[in-house]
Scaffold this motif. Structure first.
Motif, PDB file in Angstrom:
ATOM      1  N   ALA A   1       0.810  -1.500   0.190  1.00 16.06           N
ATOM      2  CA  ALA A   1       0.271  -0.207  -0.195  1.00 16.06           C
ATOM      3  C   ALA A   1       0.748   1.007   0.215  1.00 16.06           C
ATOM      4  CB  ALA A   1      -1.008  -0.059   1.162  1.00 16.06           C
ATOM      5  N   ASN A   2       1.867   0.905   0.957  1.00 12.85           N
ATOM      6  CA  ASN A   2       2.927   2.659   1.119  1.00 12.85           C
ATOM      7  C   ASN A   2       3.521   2.530  -0.135  1.00 12.85           C
ATOM      8  OD1 ASN A   2       2.331   2.988   3.360  1.00 12.85           O
ATOM      9  ND2 ASN A   2       4.137   1.980   4.069  1.00 12.85           N
ATOM     10  N   GLU A   3       3.756   1.402  -1.067  1.00 12.08           N
ATOM     11  CA  GLU A   3       4.649   1.924  -2.183  1.00 12.08           C
ATOM     12  C   GLU A   3       3.474   2.581  -2.979  1.00 12.08           C
ATOM     13  OE1 GLU A   3       5.930  -1.848  -3.157  1.00 12.08           O
ATOM     14  OE2 GLU A   3       7.518  -2.449  -2.045  1.00 12.08           O
ATOM     15  N   LYS A   4       2.244   1.856  -3.200  1.00 15.38           N
ATOM     16  CA  LYS A   4       1.064   2.331  -4.308  1.00 15.38           C
ATOM     17  C   LYS A   4       1.153   3.678  -4.053  1.00 15.38           C
ATOM     18  CE  LYS A   4      -1.208  -1.154  -6.201  1.00 15.38           C
ATOM     19  NZ  LYS A   4      -3.304  -2.366  -6.389  1.00 15.38           N
ATOM     20  N   LEU A   5       0.490   4.059  -3.134  1.00 15.78           N
ATOM     21  CA  LEU A   5       0.927   5.591  -2.247  1.00 15.78           C
ATOM     22  C   LEU A   5       2.163   6.522  -2.897  1.00 15.78           C
ATOM     23  CD1 LEU A   5      -1.229   6.808  -1.062  1.00 15.78           C
ATOM     24  CD2 LEU A   5      -0.284   6.777   1.063  1.00 15.78           C
ATOM     25  N   GLU A   6       3.322   5.733  -3.112  1.00 15.41           N
ATOM     26  CA  GLU A   6       4.706   6.507  -3.379  1.00 15.41           C
ATOM     27  C   GLU A   6       4.602   6.689  -4.975  1.00 15.41           C
ATOM     28  OE1 GLU A   6       6.762   8.333  -1.815  1.00 15.41           O
ATOM     29  OE2 GLU A   6       6.382   8.062  -0.290  1.00 15.41           O
ATOM     30  N   GLN A   7       3.585   5.720  -5.836  1.00  9.87           N
ATOM     31  CA  GLN A   7       3.220   6.087  -6.548  1.00  9.87           C
ATOM     32  C   GLN A   7       2.386   6.923  -7.496  1.00  9.87           C
ATOM     33  OE1 GLN A   7       3.082   1.785  -8.287  1.00  9.87           O
ATOM     34  NE2 GLN A   7       5.645   1.685  -7.695  1.00  9.87           N
ATOM     35  N   ASN A   8       1.407   6.998  -6.660  1.00  9.99           N
ATOM     36  CA  ASN A   8      -0.049   8.292  -6.797  1.00  9.99           C
ATOM     37  C   ASN A   8       0.991   9.690  -6.810  1.00  9.99           C
ATOM     38  OD1 ASN A   8      -2.127   9.949  -5.883  1.00  9.99           O
ATOM     39  ND2 ASN A   8      -3.216   7.606  -5.861  1.00  9.99           N
ATOM     40  N   GLU A   9       0.227   9.870  -8.244  1.00 11.59           N
ATOM     41  CA  GLU A   9       0.591  11.098  -8.569  1.00 11.59           C
ATOM     42  C   GLU A   9      -0.180  12.383  -7.712  1.00 11.59           C
ATOM     43  OE1 GLU A   9      -0.042  14.152 -12.716  1.00 11.59           O
ATOM     44  OE2 GLU A   9       0.233  12.436 -13.004  1.00 11.59           O
ATOM     45  N   ASN A  10      -1.197  11.841  -7.041  1.00  5.34           N
ATOM     46  CA  ASN A  10      -1.738  13.323  -6.050  1.00  5.34           C
ATOM     47  C   ASN A  10      -1.004  13.365  -4.855  1.00  5.34           C
ATOM     48  OD1 ASN A  10      -3.898  14.551  -7.663  1.00  5.34           O
ATOM     49  ND2 ASN A  10      -5.616  12.615  -7.212  1.00  5.34           N
ATOM     50  N   PHE A  11      -0.635  12.435  -4.773  1.00  4.28           N
ATOM     51  CA  PHE A  11      -0.381  12.355  -3.419  1.00  4.28           C
ATOM     52  C   PHE A  11       1.650  12.502  -3.293  1.00  4.28           C
ATOM     53  CE2 PHE A  11       3.668   9.431  -0.374  1.00  4.28           C
ATOM     54  CZ  PHE A  11       3.092   9.737   0.729  1.00  4.28           C
ATOM     55  N   GLN A  12       2.039  12.819  -4.548  1.00  3.35           N
ATOM     56  CA  GLN A  12       3.301  13.058  -4.528  1.00  3.35           C
ATOM     57  C   GLN A  12       2.954  14.319  -4.887  1.00  3.35           C
ATOM     58  OE1 GLN A  12       6.570  12.005  -4.899  1.00  3.35           O
ATOM     59  NE2 GLN A  12       5.277   9.637  -4.200  1.00  3.35           N
ATOM     60  N   LYS A  13       2.203  14.828  -5.324  1.00  2.00           N
ATOM     61  CA  LYS A  13       1.860  16.899  -5.203  1.00  2.00           C
ATOM     62  C   LYS A  13       1.794  16.989  -3.671  1.00  2.00           C
ATOM     63  CE  LYS A  13      -0.299  16.447  -9.436  1.00  2.00           C
ATOM     64  NZ  LYS A  13      -1.166  17.340 -11.000  1.00  2.00           N
ATOM     65  N   ILE A  14       0.943  17.315  -3.252  1.00  7.87           N
ATOM     66  CA  ILE A  14       0.476  16.891  -1.483  1.00  7.87           C
ATOM     67  C   ILE A  14       1.422  16.759  -0.857  1.00  7.87           C
ATOM     68  CG2 ILE A  14      -0.917  15.723   0.736  1.00  7.87           C
ATOM     69  CD1 ILE A  14      -2.967  14.678  -1.298  1.00  7.87           C
ATOM     70  N   LYS A  15       2.610  15.272  -1.079  1.00 10.12           N
ATOM     71  CA  LYS A  15       3.449  15.431  -0.608  1.00 10.12           C
ATOM     72  C   LYS A  15       4.432  16.061  -0.216  1.00 10.12           C
ATOM     73  CE  LYS A  15       7.744  11.782   0.550  1.00 10.12           C
ATOM     74  NZ  LYS A  15       8.289  10.722  -0.197  1.00 10.12           N
ATOM     75  N   HIS A  16       4.762  16.566  -2.091  1.00 11.18           N
ATOM     76  CA  HIS A  16       6.176  18.225  -1.864  1.00 11.18           C
ATOM     77  C   HIS A  16       5.392  19.781  -1.081  1.00 11.18           C
ATOM     78  CE1 HIS A  16       8.371  20.423  -5.234  1.00 11.18           C
ATOM     79  NE2 HIS A  16       7.469  20.658  -4.638  1.00 11.18           N
ATOM     80  N   SER A  17       3.780  19.148  -1.827  1.00  8.82           N
ATOM     81  CA  SER A  17       3.324  20.842  -0.931  1.00  8.82           C
ATOM     82  C   SER A  17       3.262  20.558   0.499  1.00  8.82           C
ATOM     83  CB  SER A  17       1.832  20.571  -0.748  1.00  8.82           C
ATOM     84  OG  SER A  17       1.355  22.200  -0.215  1.00  8.82           O
ATOM     85  N   TYR A  18       2.947  19.330   1.296  1.00  8.62           N
ATOM     86  CA  TYR A  18       3.871  19.595   2.890  1.00  8.62           C
ATOM     87  C   TYR A  18       5.216  19.520   2.941  1.00  8.62           C
ATOM     88  CZ  TYR A  18       5.142  18.097   6.907  1.00  8.62           C
ATOM     89  OH  TYR A  18       5.248  17.138   8.030  1.00  8.62           O
TER      90      TYR A  18
END
Length: 113
Positions: A3-20
């Protein structure tokens, strides 16, 4: 783990992570640093207040000690002054109980005869 690997590959998650990482995290770190500085800055004043409170408590204790000692002595004197009266009251109560016992016993004996 998958699940963590899939989350890391998710583009929206990456945007949120970058914003954070770019916006929120630095603000949180700055706020934490501000709190830490405020605490450090307030320590001398807190120590001053603590010292003043200790001094005040000691002064109150020192000022009240003679009055407390006097009160303790007066209480002791009052108790000693009352002791004979208390003893007389105990003796009187004991005598009264003994007399009542004897009278009751005599009454029972006279009825039994």
């Amino acid at each position: 783990i998958k699940a963590n690997e899939k989350l890391e590959q998710n583009e929206n998650f990456q945007k949120i992570k970058h914003s954070y990482e770019e916006s929120v995290k630095p603000k949180l770190n700055a706020a934490g640093e501000n709190v830490k500085n405020m605490i450090e800055h307030s320590k001398p004043k807190l120590e001053e207040i603590k010292s003043s409170a200790a001094e005040t408590a000691n002064a109150i204790y020192e000022k009240s000690q003679p009055a407390l000692t006097s009160l303790q002595e007066k209480s002791k004197q009052t108790l000693e002054a009352c002791r004979p009266t208390i003893q007389k009251a105990q003796e009187s109560a004991s005598n009264g109980l003994n007399k009542a016992y004897e009278e009751t016993k005599n009454a029972i004996d006279s009825i039994s005869k």
